[in-house]
Design a protein around this motif. Structure first.
Motif, short mmCIF file in Angstrom:
data_model
loop_
_atom_site.label_atom_id
_atom_site.label_comp_id
_atom_site.label_asym_id
_atom_site.label_seq_id
_atom_site.Cartn_x
_atom_site.Cartn_y
_atom_site.Cartn_z
N GLY A 33 0.82 -1.21 0.09
CA GLY A 33 0.05 -0.07 -0.01
C GLY A 33 1.09 1.22 -0.03
N MET A 34 1.77 1.34 0.53
CA MET A 34 2.77 2.54 0.96
C MET A 34 3.48 2.64 -0.35
SD MET A 34 4.38 2.62 4.63
CE MET A 34 4.53 0.69 5.10
N ILE A 35 4.10 1.81 -1.27
CA ILE A 35 4.83 1.93 -2.24
C ILE A 35 3.81 2.21 -3.40
CG2 ILE A 35 6.05 0.47 -4.07
CD1 ILE A 35 7.29 -1.49 -1.88
N SER A 36 2.48 1.68 -3.40
CA SER A 36 1.63 2.24 -4.36
C SER A 36 1.14 3.52 -4.16
CB SER A 36 0.37 1.23 -4.34
OG SER A 36 0.50 -0.20 -4.52
N SER A 37 0.94 3.86 -3.04
CA SER A 37 0.71 5.30 -2.84
C SER A 37 1.81 6.33 -3.26
CB SER A 37 0.42 5.45 -1.00
OG SER A 37 0.49 6.84 -0.78
N CYS A 38 3.01 5.73 -3.09
CA CYS A 38 4.09 6.77 -3.83
C CYS A 38 3.95 6.75 -5.20
CB CYS A 38 5.69 6.18 -3.18
SG CYS A 38 5.77 6.54 -1.38
N ALA A 39 3.79 5.59 -5.61
CA ALA A 39 3.51 5.55 -7.11
C ALA A 39 2.63 6.46 -7.84
CB ALA A 39 3.68 4.25 -7.57
N ARG A 40 1.35 6.68 -7.04
CA ARG A 40 0.27 7.49 -7.29
C ARG A 40 0.63 8.83 -7.23
NH1 ARG A 40 -2.49 3.51 -4.51
NH2 ARG A 40 -2.69 4.84 -2.76
N GLN A 41 1.20 9.17 -6.36
CA GLN A 41 1.64 10.65 -6.12
C GLN A 41 2.58 11.06 -7.27
OE1 GLN A 41 2.48 11.52 -1.77
NE2 GLN A 41 2.07 9.40 -1.57
N LEU A 42 3.66 10.15 -7.60
CA LEU A 42 4.57 10.52 -8.54
C LEU A 42 3.81 10.70 -10.03
CD1 LEU A 42 7.31 8.27 -7.44
CD2 LEU A 42 7.64 10.74 -7.45
N ILE A 43 2.99 9.65 -10.30
CA ILE A 43 2.35 9.90 -11.52
C ILE A 43 1.38 10.91 -11.74
CG2 ILE A 43 0.80 8.54 -13.09
CD1 ILE A 43 3.58 7.37 -13.24
N ALA A 44 0.61 11.06 -10.41
CA ALA A 44 -0.09 12.44 -10.52
C ALA A 44 0.59 13.90 -10.71
CB ALA A 44 -0.89 12.55 -9.03
N ALA A 45 1.84 13.92 -10.20
CA ALA A 45 2.74 14.87 -10.31
C ALA A 45 3.09 15.18 -11.80
CB ALA A 45 4.09 14.82 -9.40
N GLN A 46 3.31 13.90 -12.46
CA GLN A 46 3.38 14.08 -13.98
C GLN A 46 2.29 14.33 -14.67
OE1 GLN A 46 4.90 10.15 -15.97
NE2 GLN A 46 6.75 11.36 -15.87
N ALA A 47 1.13 14.11 -14.18
CA ALA A 47 -0.11 14.54 -14.97
C ALA A 47 -0.25 15.83 -14.77
CB ALA A 47 -1.19 13.39 -14.49
N ASP A 48 0.00 16.34 -13.68
CA ASP A 48 -0.15 17.91 -13.23
C ASP A 48 0.76 18.65 -14.15
OD1 ASP A 48 -1.41 19.84 -11.54
OD2 ASP A 48 0.52 20.31 -10.95
N ALA A 49 1.76 18.24 -14.31
CA ALA A 49 2.79 18.98 -15.01
C ALA A 49 2.36 18.91 -16.47
CB ALA A 49 4.16 18.27 -14.99
N ALA A 50 1.89 17.76 -16.98
CA ALA A 50 1.39 17.70 -18.40
C ALA A 50 -0.01 18.29 -18.57
CB ALA A 50 1.20 16.28 -18.75
N GLU A 51 -0.74 18.63 -17.57
CA GLU A 51 -1.85 19.38 -17.54
C GLU A 51 -3.09 18.50 -18.29
OE1 GLU A 51 -1.61 23.21 -19.26
OE2 GLU A 51 -0.37 23.94 -17.61
N THR A 52 -2.72 17.31 -18.17
CA THR A 52 -3.78 16.28 -18.96
C THR A 52 -5.29 16.38 -18.40
OG1 THR A 52 -4.00 13.93 -19.19
CG2 THR A 52 -3.14 14.50 -17.06
N GLU A 53 -6.18 15.82 -19.20
CA GLU A 53 -7.57 16.21 -18.96
C GLU A 53 -8.14 15.15 -18.13
OE1 GLU A 53 -9.62 16.86 -22.39
OE2 GLU A 53 -8.76 18.78 -22.95
N GLU A 54 -7.20 13.87 -18.17
CA GLU A 54 -7.92 12.79 -17.43
C GLU A 54 -6.95 12.34 -16.70
OE1 GLU A 54 -9.17 9.99 -20.24
OE2 GLU A 54 -11.18 11.28 -20.56
N PRO A 55 -6.49 12.95 -15.17
CA PRO A 55 -5.29 12.72 -14.65
C PRO A 55 -5.39 11.26 -13.89
CG PRO A 55 -6.31 14.38 -13.57
CD PRO A 55 -6.88 14.44 -14.96
#
Length: 320
Positions: free
Chosen positions: A58-80
């Motif tokens: 759960g902790m590792i998945s949590s970190c992975a989700r936060q990292l991908i979310a940061a990348q999605a935010d930087a890309a300004e994707t419509e479906e993060p």
């Protein structure tokens, strides 16, 4: 295991007994990473509790989700959310392959379980201990403020553990750096600019000194010689005790936490003796952490410098 039967039947000097137990514990340490990696990749949890494995995953998945979310935010994707759903599992696998990252999450899971067990069995509050209360009431403004900040961070830690989450801002600096670099390796050639943008934002927001572990380190350092008071788990609370013991025994905190496992009892006893605790005080800590354990006969003759030498000569580097 250091138990009553050993003290009654062996005629070996106490150092020989502890060295043998420490060597056996080192063998176990060497298997932790590979076994955990296998268990997280599969569903065979025969050697580790289901809860420990689930919590690490759960902790590792949590970190992975936060990292991908940061990348999605930087890309300004419509479906993060969709981007996180698709790419986080693969990133989590890469984080799991990092031995230091895996060990850190394992130690946090063990720390949580120990805190829960001590609260249930001995009514030791995992957040507000007598020592932390005293520090918050300190006339020194800096001490009081740091203790209050730690109290808040520790309360968040317990909440996050209940949800099996690990905020990126709570990672040690070297692991945060490793996680960001792993994220970069998952960016395609057409996403390098976006990945760099995400990395810069993540680094700007990261402040290791404000993390729970950073606050714990500062709390112990500020106590100076008074840090001996933190070497009582009932007085200091689980997390402060573990940090103080790691500092006083010159060990990695993760290794100190893992030494509370029933396969690492020699290391735990030697760490406490290295830290300067007298044998009767060590017995008091064992009565709380492992009430079923009796220290080997002759343990009271073991000098703290010999305990430190035995720890230093062990294979503690196995945790990476």
């Amino acid at each position: 295991m250091i138990d009553a039967r050993m003290t009654q039947t062996t005629e070996q000097p106490v150092e020989a007994i502890l060295e043998k137990e420490l060597a056996l514990g080192d063998v176990v340490l060497g298997t932790i990473g590979p076994i955990l990696g296998h268990l997280l990749a599969n569903d065979d949890h025969s050697l580790f509790s289901d809860d420990i494995v689930a919590r690490i995953r759960g902790m590792i998945s949590s970190c992975a989700r936060q990292l991908i979310a940061a990348q999605a935010d930087a890309a300004e994707t419509e479906e993060p959310d969709e981007l996180v759903k698709v790419h986080a599992p693969e990133l989590a696998e890469s984080l799991t392959a990092n031995p230091a990252f895996l060990t850190h999450c394992h130690a946090l899971a063990i720390e949580w379980h120990l805190a829960e067990r001590l609260q249930e069995r001995n009514s030791i509050d995992p957040v507000l201990s007598p020592l932390v209360q005293a520090l918050i009431a300190s006339p020194d403004a800096a001490t009081a403020a740091n203790a209050m900040s730690y109290l808040t961070a520790q309360a968040r830690f317990m909440q996050h553990q209940r949800r099996m989450e690990l905020p990126l801002c709570e990672l040690p600096g070297d692991l945060f750096h490793a996680a960001v670099l792993i994220l970069a390796t998952h960016a395609g050639e057409d996403a390098e600019e976006t990945s760099k943008k995400a990395e810069n934002r993540l680094r700007e927001d990261f402040d290791e000194g404000k993390s729970r572990l950073g606050l714990l380190s500062r709390l112990i350092a500020a106590m100076g010689n008074g840090a001996m008071a933190a070497l009582s788990v009932s007085h200091a609370g689980t997390s402060v005790f573990l940090t103080a013991l790691a500092v006083a025994s010159n060990q990695q905190r993760e290794l100190t936490v893992i030494s509370t496992n029933d396969r690492q009892l020699a290391r735990l006893a030697l760490a406490m003796r290295t830290a300067g605790l007298k044998p009767e005080a060590i017995e008091e800590q064992f009565a709380l952490i492992h009430p079923e354990i009796v220290l080997p006969e002759g343990f009271e003759t073991l000098r703290s410098d010999r305990a430190a030498a035995m720890l230093a000569s062990s294979a503690s580097g196995l945790l990476g």
